[in-house]
Design an enzyme around this catalytic site. Structure first.
Site, PDB file in Angstrom:
ATOM      1  N   ASP A 197       0.767  -1.252   0.000  1.00 51.29           N
ATOM      2  CA  ASP A 197       0.000   0.000   0.000  1.00 51.29           C
ATOM      3  C   ASP A 197       0.797   1.302   0.000  1.00 51.29           C
ATOM      4  O   ASP A 197       0.682   2.111  -0.897  1.00 51.29           O
ATOM      5  CB  ASP A 197      -0.945   0.033   1.212  1.00 51.29           C
ATOM      6  N   GLU A 435       3.029  -9.218  11.618  1.00 46.95           N
ATOM      7  CA  GLU A 435       2.751  -8.911  10.210  1.00 46.95           C
ATOM      8  C   GLU A 435       4.057  -8.453   9.524  1.00 46.95           C
ATOM      9  O   GLU A 435       4.370  -8.871   8.429  1.00 46.95           O
ATOM     10  CB  GLU A 435       1.695  -7.797  10.177  1.00 46.95           C
TER      11      GLU A 435
HETATM   12  C1  DGY Z   1      -5.245  -2.516   4.552  1.00 50.21           C
HETATM   13  O1  DGY Z   1      -6.354  -2.262   4.986  1.00 50.21           O
HETATM   14  O2  DGY Z   1      -4.216  -2.158   5.086  1.00 50.21           O
HETATM   15  C2  DGY Z   1      -5.128  -3.358   3.350  1.00 50.21           C
HETATM   16  O3  DGY Z   1      -3.824  -3.485   2.912  1.00 50.21           O
HETATM   17  C3  DGY Z   1      -6.013  -2.859   2.224  1.00 50.21           C
HETATM   18  O4  DGY Z   1      -6.339  -3.967   1.489  1.00 50.21           O
END
Ligand code: DGY
Length: 475
Positions: A197, A435
């Site tokens: 992202d 994560e």
């Molecule tokens: C998040 O919400 O961080 C995800 O990567 C979007 O899909």
């Protein structure tokens, strides 16, 4: 599932694993069991209470070692929500997710269901997609079943027959709707589709997006992490939500989006994963005895992908670069996505592979002297947008380490692959199933009990290290 984990460790035929690793396998199994929603797995218990597309594919890779039938079910559930165009949605929303747990959720995306291409709802889906790891996961399930009994093999063959046309439709969608130029490169409309992202990969293209009138919105994600700085900034979120608004305004219609959307980018990591997935699909085609015509089609997609990626190579950076279609120029940023080709896509010149591997080993990535473990940060510490705590701007990610490990094995780089596997296992066994991790201190960041982290641990510890790579993927 715990019993299955124990059985799996005990029947592990290719050598004993250490007690510490046995414990890690048991922990990973427990995480996947806790996140199991009955037929699908939430990406993480609080931060991500829905089914994410590429998370599910990685989860299936791990589940394959515990229960091939359950692993197949993970993908079956996801593909049940495939769009009529062949698109596999990036999120299938869990109708039972706690209120105020994730934004933008089902309500925000409900209008996508009005598209004539959308699957039956509820459950609702988003209209974005994510990197196509699925065929690789299906092949992993098949390989795991091959080591089991007759019954498991027969069931896995049946599953491959059932999922193959769906995988073909998915890859066809990416080769057509997402590549009308026939460049071999996949276009994305939103940074969320890249799976990385807030990577500096997108900074240039996002900066050009002008935000219009928008209402305020909640940041539920920030409740689930220790520090807001671990998640994308609000300036980034404003743009993410503005882009979603424009996609919805275009009725989720692919052609309309292509015409008008301000963020239109050729994503090299996505494209390289598609090439590797097409290689896997060819192996699946063999098992299901698909027609020669279909095999040629898939081969053609893989070849076109490799050619397209070759053109994204940057001689100065020794990396592959994304391409901004709106600005008509490459997006210069040193991130792990740069290892897309020739490493992840495979089968390209050895000279380029050598250049790429020396970049991987260099202080710009895994050879940085201050790293806690010699694992490549998601963004190079030498890049301007580097931030060691912020999501894709610097932390190391277990799934990316898995992807590099898998690709190094395919490229015949077993020793390098093993270094990554050992360091990544040590990172997780010391600091938990996070994560992502701060690269210099090793601090766990983002969500804990992350499903795909557990899944890659299972694959690292329970897959057969003696197994030959499925194909020789470098020339
Ligand atoms: C998040 O919400 O961080 C995800 O990567 C979007 O899909």
């Amino acid at each position: 599932m715990v019993t299955q984990v124990e059985r799996r460790v005990r029947t592990h035929s290719w050598g004993k694993i250490s007690e510490e690793h046995e414990e890690l396998v048991a922990q990973a199994g427990r995480i996947l069991r806790r996140n199991d929603m009955g037929g699908w797995t939430r990406a993480a218990p609080w931060l991500y209470p829905h089914q994410w597309s590429w998370d599910s594919a990685f989860i299936a890779v791990g589940l394959a070692h515990l229960d091939t039938r359950r692993a197949a079910q993970e993908l079956r559930t996801l593909f049940a929500h495939q769009w009529k165009t062949g698109k596999v949605p990036h999120i299938v929303f869990n109708p039972k997710a706690p209120p105020h747990s994730y934004y933008p959720g089902a309500d925000h995306w409900a209008c996508a269901a009005a598209s004539p291409d959308a699957p039956l709802a509820p459950p609702y889906t988003s209209c974005l997609c994510q990197p196509p790891v699925h065929a690789i996961a299906v092949l992993r399930i098949w390989q795991a079943a091959e080591r089991e009994d007759e019954k498991a093999r027969a069931e896995a063959t049946e599953f491959l027959r059932e999922i193959y046309p769906r995988l073909l439709a998915w890859h066809r969608y990416l080769a057509t709707f997402r590549d009308p130029e026939r460049s071999g490169l996949v276009t994305i409309y939103h940074p969320w589709a890249s799976g990385t992202d807030n990577s500096p990969r997108w900074d240039g293209a996002l900066a050009a997006v002008e935000i219009g009138e928008m209402s305020t919105y909640p940041r539920y994600d920030l409740q689930h992490v220790a520090e807001p700085s671990e998640r994308p900034a609000s300036t980034e979120y404003d743009r993410y939500l503005w882009l979603v608004k424009l996609i919805k305004r275009a009725g989720c219609d692919e052609r309309a989006i292509y015409r008008s959307h301000p963020f239109l980018v050729k994503d090299v990591l996505f494209s390289a994963i598609l090439v590797a997935a097409n290689d896997a699909l060819l192996e699946i085609a063999e098992v299901v005895e698909a027609s020669d015509e279909e095999r040629e089609l898939v081969e053609g997609w893989a070849g076109r992908g490799r050619k397209g990626l070759e053109k994204c190579w940057d001689e100065k950076l020794n990396l592959c670069l994304d391409y901004d279609l709106r600005a008509d120029k490459p997006l210069r940023a040193r991130t792990v996505a740069g290892f897309a080709a020739p490493l992840i896509a495979g089968r390209q010149s050895l000279e380029r592979l050598a250049a790429l591997l020396s970049e991987l080993d260099s202080p710009a990535f895994a050879g940085h002297p201050n790293l806690r473990w010699p694992l490549p940060p998601s963004t190079s510490p030498k890049e301007r947008g580097f931030d060691p705590r912020s999501y894709w701007r610097g932390p190391t990610w277990p799934v990316i380490n898995w992807l590099l490990w898998y690709s190094l094995l395919q490229a015949g780089e077993a020793e390098r692959a093993e270094l990554i596997r050992r360091a990544a296992l040590d990172q997780i066994s010391s600091n938990g199933f996070a994560e992502y991790f701060e690269p210099f201190t090793g601090e766990p960041l983002g969500s804990n009990s992350q499903s795909w982290t557990a899944a890659v641990v299972l694959d690292w510890l329970l897959s057969d290290p003696l197994r030959k790579p499925q194909s020789k993927r470098s020339e």
